[in-house]
Scaffold this active site. Structure first.
Site, mmCIF file in Angstrom:
data_model
loop_
_atom_site.group_PDB
_atom_site.id
_atom_site.type_symbol
_atom_site.label_atom_id
_atom_site.label_comp_id
_atom_site.label_asym_id
_atom_site.label_seq_id
_atom_site.Cartn_x
_atom_site.Cartn_y
_atom_site.Cartn_z
ATOM 1 N N GLY A 597 2.920 -21.580 20.623
ATOM 2 C CA GLY A 597 4.097 -21.948 19.851
ATOM 3 C C GLY A 597 5.359 -21.737 20.649
ATOM 4 O O GLY A 597 5.379 -21.898 21.869
ATOM 5 N N ASP A 728 -7.299 -10.961 27.792
ATOM 6 C CA ASP A 728 -6.367 -11.901 28.437
ATOM 7 C C ASP A 728 -5.289 -11.136 29.195
ATOM 8 O O ASP A 728 -4.132 -11.531 29.204
ATOM 9 C CB ASP A 728 -5.737 -12.817 27.386
ATOM 10 C CG ASP A 728 -5.079 -14.048 28.018
ATOM 11 O OD1 ASP A 728 -5.312 -14.290 29.223
ATOM 12 O OD2 ASP A 728 -4.340 -14.747 27.320
#
Length: 887
Positions: A597, A728
């Site tokens: 986003g 991650d």
């Protein structure tokens, strides 16, 4: 009389000598060059005189160079280099500012001034050159990394084209040029190996072990290097003799450098070689013609005056044919192609008027505005190069004919205009109808209503493993209504939130929404003081209210709805107290955007008159978000609630919904992510400089890198102690706050584990940061995060470089199995690199824990004169079991 004759003969001889032996420059040139590469201008003579007849003169003539009519002087030293007694000028690191007119000036044997001009034009680099530039020789010695291989400028200049084309039967060579950084005493071996394969990047390749020569040369003797170097220069040449069709394919060259300290580095490149099978200059070396070639040519056609027409002649199979298109001017009714026919198109390698050089099996001829004189009979004829001769027009060759008729279509223009108007009107009507339908669906019947179901194994889950096990919820989305209008939407709200008011609220939510959204029932006054409190803490009174069987629904409770631009509504259970209302946020400028986003800066306005506003970051979805985006958002919010607060982990402050759009309010990191932060320091100055909140300028040192490493390790130690794996971890997902402290962020892939987590779905993954067991078995443990942390260490000590720059993502697993690891960063000590190699152990059990890593980094820091870091982050004791109520 005889004397006069001798004088005349002597004068003629001297005049011929002056003409034949005088010094001349070659013709003016247009020179193309590529950005970042040298621009080479050569002012040497054309060497037309015979040294056996003419007196040999040492060329000590003065050469003066001019740019845009201004003499080039010593002020360009370092940018421009003059070689070969100033006959050649080299301009390094070409750019748009180097475009323009250059002139070299000298004198001939008669002491007359002569000159030559160059029109220099910059062109875009080829795809091959762009690939080679990634590992090109660094112009700045501080960017040079010891123990690495770089491409020399000669390598890149030789690849203006992406494909190497050689005539069949010719001789040529493939040439590669290398610069090896490091002294001879540091280098163990440097090897070059050539391979042949029929497909690019194919594992099925053949080793070439003949016709290869690899040379060593002194780098400082090379004209195209802009500076003195301490490394070595090599070139490797593969000789190709009498090439044939079977030689066409891909040739790869792989160079491997091994240093005496155990590190290694590789560099590879692939040449695509194509063979010209139609060679008009040497017809004996072409393939034999097939007996029945197929010719495809235009059919008989009618065309209007001023229209465009294209003649296309295609021959199959692609063999050595000379292809021509003819027009018969003698008699339009005679379809025979005569000797006097006008040849409309013949090309040899792009030069018109000589023949067709077979790079393609197709010949095109176009007329943009057809006139009456273009009417007539046209023919496509093919001639085998092997049988080509001057009388080929008089022999019968394979050909196809077509007739072109040209007519005046002005009389039909009225009907054309009408037809065009009707067509445009129909298109406009269709577009308007489509827009009306879209608007009608959006504002009348366009809603798809879905409910978000968030199921927790326990009614109470707490952010500490000494109280209850930490378990992530199961999040699903279920469609409950399709294409409802506004009135039906209102009835749905009444049905879900007002009926059966005597039924306990917790039972209603269970009935209609099962378990629901992430946020707890509590009210928080937003101020700088309570932003530091852990999210999810509620009072005992509020907890009792939520668990009471007598709790009923408030009639004015608003419904929480997310809505995307595809007319889909996501219904969430209503809440009494959101942590933030939309009115308390002042949204600023956009500071980042990605696949997830958009991130904005913002201010949280205080509800108290005496407290100041707080700077925060707002993370929101794209307007086109879908089911998986909503699930990912809720998962990240849930995970950040479970993680709690830590000095080196980004903090979650809360969230709100604004007109159907979600906002996640998190801690603001003013310096952005660590990768870009390091790269910015590397590019802005030779020694990185940062400015902290106190206004003091600080230079980045190895001590700073060690501090960054320890702070990230402390954050990861905290996560691992809570049985949380990040999955991650990378420098791009570590943020730098205003005090230049590290904050671990981006928990979209984070999971809670007991011993390990197995990923069962496909999706985008950070391949170059993943451990071998993750790539092969999709198994993730805390030790997988340790491996990723080692990559982060490498990123820090290379100031933001990309790991494994020469390895494609799809080849990472095989490379790791072969024992390939990142080379030692120039800024890392031997002890630091040994720590990295230990972290990158194939066996997860042999890797350090984060606690052990912190101890070793602290030892290295103390050895470098630093101080032991204070581990004064917020610790949550076993008796602080904060409960978060989930409805």
């Amino acid at each position: 009389m005889l004397n006069k004759f001798i004088v005349i003969v002597t004068m003629l001889a001297m005049w011929n000598y002056a003409q034949d032996c005088n010094f001349e420059l070659s013709k003016n040139e247009t020179v193309q060059f590529t950005s970042f590469l040298p621009l080479i201008l050569n002012c040497a003579s054309i060497s037309k005189f015979d040294t056996d007849l003419c007196e040999t003169i040492n060329d000590e003539r003065p050469y003066n160079w001019y740019f845009q009519n201004k003499k080039i002087g010593n002020e360009t030293k370092g940018k421009i280099k003059l070689v070969s007694s100033s006959q050649q000028m080299i301009i390094f690191n070409g750019s748009a500012s180097d475009e323009g007119n250059y002139m070299c000036e000298t004198i001939n044997n008669n002491k007359e001034f002569i000159s030559k001009t160059f029109d220099a034009r910059m062109i875009e680099p080829s795809m091959t050159q762009m690939e080679l530039l990634l590992n090109s020789f660094p112009n700045d010695h501080q960017e040079e990394i010891n123990g690495r291989i770089y491409w020399l400028p000669e390598m890149i200049l030789n690849h203006i084209r992406d494909v190497v084309i050689i005539n069949q039967g010719a001789e040529s060579d493939l040439h590669s040029f290398y610069y090896v950084s490091g002294s001879d005493s540091q280098i163990s071996t440097f090897d070059v190996q050539w391979y042949f394969h029929y497909q690019p990047k194919s594992e099925d390749k053949t080793i070439i072990d003949h016709n290869i020569k690899t040379f060593y040369s002194s780098c400082n003797d090379l004209d195209l290097l802009p500076r003195k170097v301490n490394g070595s220069c090599y070139s490797s040449r593969l000789y190709l003799y009498n090439v044939e069709i079977k030689d066409q394919g891909f040739y790869s060259v792989e160079a491997t450098l091994r240093m005496k300290n155990g590190s290694s580095h590789g560099l590879n490149f692939t040449y695509e070689l194509k063979i010209n099978i139609a060679n008009i200059l040497d017809p004996d070396k072409t393939n034999s013609i097939l007996s029945t070639p197929q010719i495809s040519f235009n059919l008989n056609s009618r065309v209007c005056i001023n229209d465009r027409f294209d003649w296309i002649c295609k021959v199959t199979p692609v063999v050595s044919y000379y292809v021509t298109i003819y027009k018969n001017n003698s008699n339009p009714n005679n379809i025979t192609v005569l000797a006097e026919s006008e040849v409309l198109q013949m090309n040899i390698d792009g030069n018109s008027g000589q023949g067709f050089y077979l790079k393609s099996s197709t010949v095109n001829y176009s007329v943009n505005s057809v006139q009456r004189e273009h009417a007539g009979v046209y023919a496509c004829r093919i001639i085998n190069f092997k049988d080509y001769s001057s009388d080929h027009q008089n022999r019968h060759e394979p050909e196809v004919l077509m007739r072109l008729t040209v007519k005046d279509c002005v009389g039909n223009s009225y009907f054309t205009i009408i037809w065009y108007s009707i067509s445009v009107g129909i298109i406009i009507l269709v577009v308007i109808s489509f827009l009306i339908i879209r608007l009608y669906n959006k504002y009348s019947n366009g809603y798809i209503v879905k409910t978000v179901i968030v199921q927790h194994p326990n009614k109470l889950y707490v952010p500490h493993d000494t109280c209850f096990p930490l378990l992530m919820p199961d999040i699903t989305i279920k469609t409950i209504h399709k294409h409802i209008n506004s009135s039906e939407d209102s009835l749905l709200q009444q049905k879900h939130f007002t009926n059966n008011s005597n039924i306990p609220f917790s039972q209603k939510i269970s009935k209609y929404f099962r378990k629901s959204f992430i946020f707890s029932y509590r009210h928080v006054d937003v101020s700088s003081s309570n932003l530091d409190s852990p999210l999810g803490v509620i009072s005992n009174t509020e907890t009792n209210k939520l668990t009471s069987n007598s709790l009923t629904v408030e009639t004015q409770r608003p419904q929480l709805i997310l809505q995307n631009d595809a007319n889909t509504k996501y219904i969430l259970p209503s809440n009494i107290g959101w942590i933030f209302s939309r009115d308390s946020l002042i949204i600023g400028s956009k500071i980042g955007e990605g696949a997830f986003g958009i991130v904005y800066s913002a201010l949280v306005k205080s509800f108290s008159e005496n407290s100041a506003s707080v700077e925060v970051a707002i993370k929101t979805l794209h307007t086109s978000f879908g089911d998986q985006d909503v699930i990912n958002l809720i998962q990240e919010l849930e995970m950040m609630k479970i993680i709690g607060r830590h000095r080196h982990i980004i903090s979650l402050y809360g969230a709100c919904i604004d007109n159907g759009h979600p906002y996640m309010v998190i801690e603001l990191a003013k310096h952005g992510n660590l990768r870009d932060f390091l790269r910015a320091q590397r590019s802005q100055s030779k020694v990185g400089e940062i400015q902290n909140s106190g206004g003091l300028v600080t230079r980045l040192t190895v001590t700073d890198f060690l501090r960054f490493s320890i702070e990230i390790a402390e954050g990861m130690e905290y996560l691992s102690s809570r049985k949380i794996i990040h999955r991650d971890l990378a420098a791009r997902n570590v943020l730098v706050d205003q005090y230049v402290e590290m904050k671990i962020a981006d928990f979209g892939l984070t999971r809670i584990v007991e011993n390990y987590y197995r990923k069962t779905t496909d999706g985008r993954l950070p391949i170059k940061w993943m451990a071998p067991e993750c790539l092969l078995d999709r198994v993730y443990t805390v030790k997988s995060d340790v491996w990723s942390y080692g990559i982060v260490l490498w990123e820090i000590f290379t100031m933001g470089q990309t790991p494994y720059p020469t390895i494609q993502s799809d080849g990472m697993h095989q490379a790791l199995r072969n024992g390939i690891r990142n080379e030692k960063p120039a800024l890392a000590s031997d002890e630091m690199y040994r720590l990295m190699l230990t972290i990158w152990n194939d066996d997860p059990l042999e890797r350090h824990t984060f606690s052990e890593i912190i101890d070793k980094l602290t030892h290295i820091q103390l050895s470098n004169g630093g101080s032991s870091p204070k581990r004064d982050y917020l610790e949550i004791s076993s008796n602080q079991c904060y409960s978060t109520t989930i409805v």
